[in-house]
Enzyme design. Sequence first.
Site, PDB file in Angstrom:
ATOM      1  NE  ARG A  23      28.234  27.672 -50.861  1.00  0.00           N
ATOM      2  CZ  ARG A  23      27.594  26.958 -51.793  1.00  0.00           C
ATOM      3  NH1 ARG A  23      26.598  27.487 -52.448  1.00  0.00           N
ATOM      4  NH2 ARG A  23      27.946  25.728 -52.044  1.00  0.00           N
ATOM      5  NE  ARG A  27      32.475  22.840 -54.218  1.00  0.00           N
ATOM      6  CZ  ARG A  27      31.574  22.820 -55.183  1.00  0.00           C
ATOM      7  NH1 ARG A  27      31.596  21.872 -56.087  1.00  0.00           N
ATOM      8  NH2 ARG A  27      30.655  23.769 -55.264  1.00  0.00           N
ATOM      9  NE  ARG A  36      33.236  17.218 -49.776  1.00  0.00           N
ATOM     10  CZ  ARG A  36      33.181  16.112 -50.476  1.00  0.00           C
ATOM     11  NH1 ARG A  36      33.655  14.991 -49.974  1.00  0.00           N
ATOM     12  NH2 ARG A  36      32.651  16.091 -51.679  1.00  0.00           N
ATOM     13  CG  ASP A  72      23.726  22.590 -48.709  1.00  0.00           C
ATOM     14  OD1 ASP A  72      24.564  23.250 -49.345  1.00  0.00           O
ATOM     15  OD2 ASP A  72      22.628  22.265 -49.185  1.00  0.00           O
ATOM     16  CE1 TYR A 147      19.565  22.868 -55.714  1.00  0.00           C
ATOM     17  CE2 TYR A 147      18.955  24.615 -54.192  1.00  0.00           C
ATOM     18  CZ  TYR A 147      19.820  24.096 -55.144  1.00  0.00           C
ATOM     19  OH  TYR A 147      20.913  24.809 -55.529  1.00  0.00           O
TER      20      TYR A 147
HETATM   21  O1  1CP Z   1      31.208  29.145 -45.782  1.00  0.00           O
HETATM   22  C1  1CP Z   1      30.116  28.885 -46.286  1.00  0.00           C
HETATM   23  O2  1CP Z   1      29.313  29.763 -46.584  1.00  0.00           O
HETATM   24  C2  1CP Z   1      29.844  27.448 -46.608  1.00  0.00           C
HETATM   25  C3  1CP Z   1      28.566  26.886 -46.085  1.00  0.00           C
HETATM   26  C4  1CP Z   1      27.518  26.708 -47.173  1.00  0.00           C
HETATM   27  C5  1CP Z   1      26.423  27.529 -47.431  1.00  0.00           C
HETATM   28  C6  1CP Z   1      26.100  28.861 -46.779  1.00  0.00           C
HETATM   29  C7  1CP Z   1      27.444  25.597 -48.050  1.00  0.00           C
HETATM   30  C8  1CP Z   1      28.406  24.504 -48.115  1.00  0.00           C
HETATM   31  N1  1CP Z   1      26.284  25.717 -48.779  1.00  0.00           N
HETATM   32  C9  1CP Z   1      25.663  26.893 -48.438  1.00  0.00           C
HETATM   33  C10 1CP Z   1      24.390  27.413 -48.937  1.00  0.00           C
HETATM   34  C11 1CP Z   1      23.847  26.905 -50.226  1.00  0.00           C
HETATM   35  N2  1CP Z   1      23.821  25.615 -50.687  1.00  0.00           N
HETATM   36  C12 1CP Z   1      23.136  27.715 -51.124  1.00  0.00           C
HETATM   37  C13 1CP Z   1      22.848  29.176 -50.905  1.00  0.00           C
HETATM   38  C14 1CP Z   1      24.019  30.019 -51.267  1.00  0.00           C
HETATM   39  C15 1CP Z   1      24.334  30.124 -52.722  1.00  0.00           C
HETATM   40  O3  1CP Z   1      23.427  30.430 -53.521  1.00  0.00           O
HETATM   41  O4  1CP Z   1      25.512  29.953 -53.052  1.00  0.00           O
HETATM   42  C16 1CP Z   1      22.729  26.902 -52.190  1.00  0.00           C
HETATM   43  C17 1CP Z   1      21.964  27.330 -53.418  1.00  0.00           C
HETATM   44  C18 1CP Z   1      23.158  25.581 -51.910  1.00  0.00           C
HETATM   45  C19 1CP Z   1      22.916  24.372 -52.721  1.00  0.00           C
HETATM   46  C20 1CP Z   1      24.196  23.673 -52.963  1.00  0.00           C
HETATM   47  N3  1CP Z   1      24.757  22.811 -52.082  1.00  0.00           N
HETATM   48  C21 1CP Z   1      25.071  23.816 -54.048  1.00  0.00           C
HETATM   49  C22 1CP Z   1      24.803  24.741 -55.238  1.00  0.00           C
HETATM   50  C23 1CP Z   1      24.823  24.113 -56.603  1.00  0.00           C
HETATM   51  C24 1CP Z   1      23.667  23.261 -57.000  1.00  0.00           C
HETATM   52  O5  1CP Z   1      23.936  22.180 -57.571  1.00  0.00           O
HETATM   53  O6  1CP Z   1      22.492  23.649 -56.835  1.00  0.00           O
HETATM   54  C25 1CP Z   1      26.183  23.002 -53.808  1.00  0.00           C
HETATM   55  C26 1CP Z   1      27.390  22.810 -54.675  1.00  0.00           C
HETATM   56  C27 1CP Z   1      25.972  22.360 -52.558  1.00  0.00           C
HETATM   57  C28 1CP Z   1      26.883  21.469 -51.820  1.00  0.00           C
HETATM   58  C29 1CP Z   1      27.795  22.232 -50.954  1.00  0.00           C
HETATM   59  N4  1CP Z   1      27.357  23.053 -49.932  1.00  0.00           N
HETATM   60  C30 1CP Z   1      28.438  23.623 -49.303  1.00  0.00           C
HETATM   61  C31 1CP Z   1      29.627  23.124 -49.951  1.00  0.00           C
HETATM   62  C32 1CP Z   1      31.026  23.480 -49.575  1.00  0.00           C
HETATM   63  C33 1CP Z   1      29.216  22.263 -50.978  1.00  0.00           C
HETATM   64  C34 1CP Z   1      30.119  21.471 -51.885  1.00  0.00           C
HETATM   65  C35 1CP Z   1      30.200  20.112 -51.311  1.00  0.00           C
HETATM   66  C36 1CP Z   1      31.514  19.427 -51.538  1.00  0.00           C
HETATM   67  O7  1CP Z   1      32.467  19.643 -50.761  1.00  0.00           O
HETATM   68  O8  1CP Z   1      31.582  18.625 -52.474  1.00  0.00           O
END
Ligand code: 1CP
Length: 344
Positions: A23, A27, A36, A72, A147
């Site tokens: 990640r 953020r 964003r 994502d 999910y």
């Molecule tokens: O550089 C990078 O790696 C960013 C790209 C990326 C990746 C690889 C994002 C952006 N999401 C993911 C994978 C992801 N998404 C996973 C697997 C990795 C992990 O376990 O950390 C999972 C479980 C998710 C699900 C998800 N999407 C979450 C997790 C929390 C939850 O509520 O279940 C969140 C916060 C998101 C949204 C998201 N995805 C990515 C970002 C930067 C964000 C935040 C969005 C924003 O800017 O508000």
Amino acid sequence: MNDLFLRACRRESVSRTPMWIMRQAGRYLPEYREVRSKVDFRTLCETPELSAKVTLQPLARFDLDAAIVFADIMTPLESMGVSIDFAPGPVIQDPIRDRAAVDQLRIPEKGEIATNTVETVRILSRELESRVPLIGFAGAPLTVAAYLVEGKGSKDFNVFRSFLYRERAAADELLDRLTQVTSRYLQAQIDAGAKAIQLFDSWAGILSARDYESMILPYVQRIFSSLDGCGVPRIYFAQDAAALGTIPARAGADVIGVDWRTDLRDARRLHGDGFAYQGNFDPARLRTNSEVIESEVKRVLESGGGTGHIFNLGHGILPDTPIESVHTLVDAVRRFSSTGEIGS
Ligand code: 1CP
């Protein structure tokens, strides 16, 4: 191109331990928050120029050895006909709770899946050609299904686990469809220039080893074996997988991602030298000070054993991580792993 990451994935000798950060775009970076503030998360993921820009942001700040395409794990689901909101994690408008809902999921062709993200991969692989390898990724069937059924993130995914045990045929059909689409999606990213792929199984820890092995592992194996001969390293990151024993090694990946709970030495002892290992600095330790960070970097490098180790966090970087800590981390990995003192 800096090929340290790919060499380490193949367990070849390297001059220092390569690193990237799970990640790494996101953020904790002010420049990400700036983008964003103007567009919502979905628009960001669906606009190739913007996703490419955000993917490159961490590389401009830190000396990282790989990039990971910004998207994502839920991104490909839209092409299956699922409506998803982000708040900030995924929220499913109509959670899947029965066979009828599963049967409505489309199985798109390779060229129809997350076309904007695949275009982002194409742009980035051109742009990064002389710099670092680009990693493509997807969510693993269990994690994505969790999910889809639960409807949102959860600690134990109780609704999903009940569904998995009760609605066996529907659950199998759901996992089968996700497996087909995920295999095609990863292949599309490789075709577009991704030099490695990672399967994120963030919620692998919600099942017992017996249940994971009988209900989930065959699907993960199908995804990895569909990529046999594709020529790019395949990374399997199962979070909280200590109770899963040898399962991660039987998935069919080349690199095993290890979370912060398991010592890298123990992982290597359990699964053997036939894999490279990726991990596993606890992301919460980035909220301490440089002394603590540096001594932990040393410890992780030592437990990684040098050859066949890709330095990473033990899970995604936390949104409130201080930038200064990331500089300390990256500098320490470079400094301590180039001295030749650690591993060989
Ligand atoms: O550089 C990078 O790696 C960013 C790209 C990326 C990746 C690889 C994002 C952006 N999401 C993911 C994978 C992801 N998404 C996973 C697997 C990795 C992990 O376990 O950390 C999972 C479980 C998710 C699900 C998800 N999407 C979450 C997790 C929390 C939850 O509520 O279940 C969140 C916060 C998101 C949204 C998201 N995805 C990515 C970002 C930067 C964000 C935040 C969005 C924003 O800017 O508000």
